[in-house]
Scaffold this motif. Structure first.
Motif, short mmCIF file in Angstrom:
data_model
loop_
_atom_site.label_atom_id
_atom_site.label_comp_id
_atom_site.label_asym_id
_atom_site.label_seq_id
_atom_site.Cartn_x
_atom_site.Cartn_y
_atom_site.Cartn_z
N THR A 182 0.86 -1.18 0.00
CA THR A 182 0.00 0.00 0.00
C THR A 182 0.90 1.23 0.00
N MET A 183 0.40 2.28 -0.58
CA MET A 183 1.20 3.50 -0.69
C MET A 183 1.47 4.09 0.68
N GLY A 184 2.72 4.39 0.93
CA GLY A 184 3.13 4.97 2.20
C GLY A 184 3.14 6.49 2.16
N ALA A 185 3.19 7.08 3.33
CA ALA A 185 3.25 8.54 3.46
C ALA A 185 4.59 9.07 2.94
N ASN A 186 4.59 10.31 2.52
CA ASN A 186 5.80 10.99 2.08
C ASN A 186 6.66 11.29 3.31
N PRO A 187 7.83 10.67 3.45
CA PRO A 187 8.65 10.90 4.63
C PRO A 187 9.22 12.31 4.71
N PHE A 188 9.24 13.02 3.60
CA PHE A 188 9.80 14.36 3.58
C PHE A 188 8.88 15.40 4.21
N ASN A 189 7.59 15.05 4.37
CA ASN A 189 6.65 16.00 4.97
C ASN A 189 6.96 16.31 6.43
N GLN A 190 7.80 15.51 7.05
CA GLN A 190 8.16 15.71 8.45
C GLN A 190 9.31 16.69 8.63
N PHE A 191 9.85 17.19 7.53
CA PHE A 191 11.04 18.02 7.59
C PHE A 191 10.81 19.35 6.88
N SER A 192 11.63 20.32 7.25
CA SER A 192 11.68 21.59 6.52
C SER A 192 13.06 21.67 5.89
N PHE A 193 13.11 21.63 4.58
CA PHE A 193 14.38 21.64 3.85
C PHE A 193 14.64 23.04 3.31
N LYS A 194 15.83 23.55 3.54
CA LYS A 194 16.22 24.83 2.97
C LYS A 194 17.44 24.63 2.08
N ASN A 195 17.40 25.28 0.92
CA ASN A 195 18.56 25.19 0.04
C ASN A 195 19.62 26.19 0.50
N LYS A 196 20.72 26.27 -0.25
CA LYS A 196 21.84 27.12 0.16
C LYS A 196 21.48 28.60 0.28
N SER A 197 20.47 29.03 -0.49
CA SER A 197 20.07 30.43 -0.42
C SER A 197 18.97 30.67 0.61
N GLY A 198 18.63 29.64 1.38
CA GLY A 198 17.65 29.80 2.44
C GLY A 198 16.21 29.57 2.04
N GLN A 199 15.96 29.26 0.78
CA GLN A 199 14.59 29.00 0.33
C GLN A 199 14.16 27.60 0.76
N ILE A 200 12.89 27.48 1.15
CA ILE A 200 12.36 26.17 1.50
C ILE A 200 12.08 25.39 0.21
N VAL A 201 12.58 24.17 0.17
CA VAL A 201 12.37 23.30 -0.98
C VAL A 201 11.84 21.96 -0.48
N LYS A 202 11.21 21.23 -1.35
CA LYS A 202 10.76 19.87 -1.04
C LYS A 202 11.46 18.93 -2.01
N PRO A 203 12.08 17.88 -1.48
CA PRO A 203 12.68 16.90 -2.39
C PRO A 203 11.60 16.28 -3.30
N PHE A 204 12.02 15.92 -4.50
CA PHE A 204 11.12 15.28 -5.44
C PHE A 204 10.73 13.89 -4.92
N VAL A 205 9.47 13.52 -5.16
CA VAL A 205 8.98 12.18 -4.86
C VAL A 205 8.27 11.68 -6.11
N TYR A 206 8.66 10.49 -6.55
CA TYR A 206 8.10 9.93 -7.77
C TYR A 206 7.23 8.73 -7.45
N GLU A 207 6.11 8.65 -8.17
CA GLU A 207 5.22 7.50 -8.06
C GLU A 207 5.22 6.79 -9.41
N PRO A 208 5.88 5.63 -9.46
CA PRO A 208 5.98 4.92 -10.74
C PRO A 208 4.63 4.55 -11.33
N ASN A 209 4.64 4.39 -12.63
CA ASN A 209 3.46 4.04 -13.41
C ASN A 209 2.77 2.80 -12.85
#
Length: 156
Positions: free
Chosen positions: A107-134
């Protein structure tokens, strides 16, 4: 050139699906430790952290292979946090549509990245890509696209 990656996943639930991805050969990923070695490593929390840190060294990307319970696993959470701190690219791939010989489809699991706040080098919040295969050919979709999904994450 094959990218060197660290695979993060819930071993008990998803090891057979992860082995399918490893056998695709598109990337150079760590082989899992033997059960005996893992028993020694996991005796202490610091032992596990040291093993993870050592295995992230020299890798371009952390590939989180997301099964039904991956998001809740403490060591997966540590791997995500640590990879980001070390400046590694981070990407997620849902693997529930790969057929496990023991358990069938997941069964499809939750996105583990939703538990984190990611900032890139310039301080902008980004979300890592998550792919759901065909749906109709998850294996083929992962085989054909995993390398480009990783490159997208590295260039994010």
């Amino acid at each position: 050139m094959k990218r060197k990656v660290f695979y993060s996943f819930h071993f008990d639930n998803d090891v057979m699906r992860v082995q399918q991805i490893r056998r695709m050969g598109a990337l150079e990923g760590d082989e899992p430790v033997s059960p005996n070695t893992w028993e020694q490593i996991k005796r202490t929390e610091q032992g596990v952290k040291n093993w993870i840190d050592q295995n992230l060294n020299g890798k371009s990307c952390l590939v989180v292979l997301i099964g039904s319970q991956t998001a809740n696993r403490p060591w997966v959470q540590y791997e995500i946090k640590r990879a980001w701190e070390l400046g590694k690219a981070v990407v997620g791939v849902h693997i529930h549509r790969l057929n496990c010989p023991r358990n069938g489809f997941g069964t499809m699991g939750a996105n583990p990245f939703n538990q984190f706040s990611f900032k890139n080098k310039s301080g902008q919040i980004v979300k890592p890509f998550v792919y759901e295969p065909n749906y109709s050919d998850a294996y083929g979709d992962i085989r054909d696209n995993l390398a480009s999904w990783i490159e997208n994450s590295i260039n994010q």
